[in-house]
Scaffold this active site. Sequence first.
Site, PDB file in Angstrom:
ATOM      1  N   ASP A 183      57.874 -54.502  18.173  1.00 42.55           N
ATOM      2  CA  ASP A 183      57.054 -55.678  18.425  1.00 42.55           C
ATOM      3  C   ASP A 183      56.253 -55.510  19.714  1.00 42.55           C
ATOM      4  O   ASP A 183      56.845 -55.285  20.780  1.00 42.55           O
ATOM      5  CB  ASP A 183      58.012 -56.864  18.588  1.00 42.55           C
ATOM      6  CG  ASP A 183      57.538 -58.105  17.870  1.00 42.55           C
ATOM      7  OD1 ASP A 183      56.386 -58.108  17.421  1.00 42.55           O
ATOM      8  OD2 ASP A 183      58.316 -59.061  17.766  1.00 42.55           O
ATOM      9  N   ASP A 184      54.926 -55.602  19.624  1.00 48.15           N
ATOM     10  CA  ASP A 184      54.062 -55.671  20.825  1.00 48.15           C
ATOM     11  C   ASP A 184      54.080 -54.407  21.695  1.00 48.15           C
ATOM     12  O   ASP A 184      53.899 -54.502  22.917  1.00 48.15           O
ATOM     13  CB  ASP A 184      54.481 -56.863  21.727  1.00 48.15           C
ATOM     14  CG  ASP A 184      54.222 -58.209  21.070  1.00 48.15           C
ATOM     15  OD1 ASP A 184      54.161 -58.257  19.842  1.00 48.15           O
ATOM     16  OD2 ASP A 184      54.095 -59.211  21.797  1.00 48.15           O
TER      17      ASP A 184
ATOM     18  N   CYS B 203      51.565 -60.932  15.308  1.00 47.00           N
ATOM     19  CA  CYS B 203      52.702 -60.409  14.521  1.00 47.00           C
ATOM     20  C   CYS B 203      52.620 -60.592  13.010  1.00 47.00           C
ATOM     21  O   CYS B 203      52.598 -59.628  12.254  1.00 47.00           O
ATOM     22  CB  CYS B 203      54.004 -61.037  15.008  1.00 47.00           C
ATOM     23  SG  CYS B 203      54.223 -60.903  16.788  1.00 47.00           S
TER      24      CYS B 203
ATOM     25  N   HIS C 247      57.632 -60.833   9.614  1.00 48.86           N
ATOM     26  CA  HIS C 247      57.726 -61.920  10.584  1.00 48.86           C
ATOM     27  C   HIS C 247      58.537 -63.028   9.919  1.00 48.86           C
ATOM     28  O   HIS C 247      58.233 -63.420   8.799  1.00 48.86           O
ATOM     29  CB  HIS C 247      56.324 -62.415  10.969  1.00 48.86           C
ATOM     30  CG  HIS C 247      56.352 -63.351  12.132  1.00 48.86           C
ATOM     31  ND1 HIS C 247      56.335 -62.914  13.432  1.00 48.86           N
ATOM     32  CD2 HIS C 247      56.441 -64.704  12.186  1.00 48.86           C
ATOM     33  CE1 HIS C 247      56.391 -63.953  14.245  1.00 48.86           C
ATOM     34  NE2 HIS C 247      56.449 -65.047  13.511  1.00 48.86           N
TER      35      HIS C 247
ATOM     36  N   ASP D 177      53.531 -53.333  15.665  1.00 48.89           N
ATOM     37  CA  ASP D 177      52.656 -54.235  14.891  1.00 48.89           C
ATOM     38  C   ASP D 177      51.295 -54.422  15.558  1.00 48.89           C
ATOM     39  O   ASP D 177      50.321 -54.773  14.907  1.00 48.89           O
ATOM     40  CB  ASP D 177      53.327 -55.577  14.580  1.00 48.89           C
ATOM     41  CG  ASP D 177      53.861 -56.305  15.809  1.00 48.89           C
ATOM     42  OD1 ASP D 177      53.785 -55.770  16.935  1.00 48.89           O
ATOM     43  OD2 ASP D 177      54.368 -57.437  15.643  1.00 48.89           O
ATOM     44  N   HIS D 178      51.208 -54.202  16.886  1.00 53.95           N
ATOM     45  CA  HIS D 178      49.939 -54.243  17.637  1.00 53.95           C
ATOM     46  C   HIS D 178      50.278 -53.933  19.080  1.00 53.95           C
ATOM     47  O   HIS D 178      51.446 -53.696  19.403  1.00 53.95           O
ATOM     48  CB  HIS D 178      49.247 -55.616  17.535  1.00 53.95           C
ATOM     49  CG  HIS D 178      50.196 -56.757  17.688  1.00 53.95           C
ATOM     50  ND1 HIS D 178      50.793 -57.059  18.900  1.00 53.95           N
ATOM     51  CD2 HIS D 178      50.717 -57.622  16.780  1.00 53.95           C
ATOM     52  CE1 HIS D 178      51.621 -58.071  18.723  1.00 53.95           C
ATOM     53  NE2 HIS D 178      51.612 -58.420  17.455  1.00 53.95           N
TER      54      HIS D 178
END
Length: 521
Positions: free
Chosen positions: A11-12, A50, A104, A300-301
């Site tokens: 995540d992130d 997300c 998510h 995810d990014h």
Amino acid sequence: DGMNVLFIIVDDLRPVLGCYGDKLVKSPNIDQLGSQSIVFSNAYAQQAVCAPSRVSFLTGRRPDTTRLYDFYSYWRVHAGNYSTMPQYFKENGYVTLSVGKVFHPGVSSNHSDDYPYSWSIPPFHPSAEKYENDKTCRGKDGKLYSNLVCPVNVTEMPEETLPDIQSTEEAIRLLNVMKTNRRKFFLAVGYHKPHIPLRYPQEFLKLYPLENITLAPDPWVPKKLPAVAYNPWMDIRQRDDVEALNVSFPYGPLPDDFQQQIRQSYYAAVSYLDVQIGLLLNALDNVGLSNNTIVVFTADHGWSLGEHGEWAKYSNFDVATRVPLMFYVPGMTTSPVSQGARVFPYLDPFSHIGGSAPQGQSKKVVELVSLFPTLAELAGLQVPPACPETSFDVVLCTEGTSIVHYFNISEEEVEEGREGCDDTEKCFNEEPVAFSQYPRPADTPQWNSDKPKLKDIRVMGYSMRTIDYRYTVWVQFDPNNFSANFKDVHAGELYMMETDPNQDYNIYNNTSHGWFFKKLR
């Protein structure tokens, strides 16, 4: 053929990793994975938030096809009954398993992480997850707060653990189960950190003395940045420690010393994550499956760390859209691995010295929407067909393309990142491009600019990234019929990578808009 898949999604996580050239970070286990993998240095998410990003790469469709730009709809009901990557593996005889944050959670995956369509057994969520946003961060006054910057003593935490520790333990347990029952598996493991709050075991701070932490190279809002492109980082403002700073809306800035603390804690959270990855991959060795398991590692990014005066994701800049992406394929990215070989000995970030270079690095521009066809091809499954222009009623197809053909990279390509090209028109059509997009409720920063609900979206920023430039147009968008009007451009951005790698100097308005621009649009 018939290899297992271990799919690790973080995540992130922006590519602050040793194998991506970051000099500060301690990430020996992820770097070790990179040293046995093909590493893509230009990989991009389709939307920097997300749920839309995850639904996009798990279905292999872009956000305009999943129709998810927020958190509040389930694609099977709202867009089309699209098969997912794990579902496709399940239908092809794999046991599919989900641990931690893969889909998510909530409405966007039907409150079930898309079980039973995608998974063979109900997905595992760590029990400590529910305390993520509680007041568990001890302030200087000894009281507990829900802070952004949150190094903790794990023994003082509820259940004396943290969610990612529990996820690693469960994933290792499942690897041992799969070893005994000898069935092919697709195991997805989703890690929370470095998602906010930056809550991690406090000893990881020791790796990053504050005096070694610099500010972002461009911590100011660029002069020519259109207001619509700016994200005001509301989720950070709502944390107790940031709220206490009383920062002005929308542009801030945060005080320099606090910027350093955020950056320090982001790095510390990455090293905490690295330990989890190290334990997980070491367990793959221990069960003797490193010789027949494909390992994919991605996020995810990304996440802005003060660049452009921005924090968090929610934008079309590289810092928000670019992700790490690497594939370990035994016998393909490495020489054949004998059964029981130790490929991933655990490395302690506190004592390990020296990096490991990637096995192969590709500068090709690639997209997360291509994960589904790529993994299908690597596992020897039939690659899902390309989607037609409109595919709401097509159950199985993909809007990405398999990137397996980029795996055998020759030296000169590594240098270039593109093939030689004489005819501009021809090159233009064949050059790899990554598309991202981001919705906004208005042309200026609002309280809901970061995460507008579908009904409030008025502008969509469509962005394309090639090896040479990032080009973005912010166009009128109607949420009632999901239509973007490219004749109504509210603002534009153009950054040339060679002279402006940090995307600080928008030259959209001082460039003659000839055929090139028409084609881009």
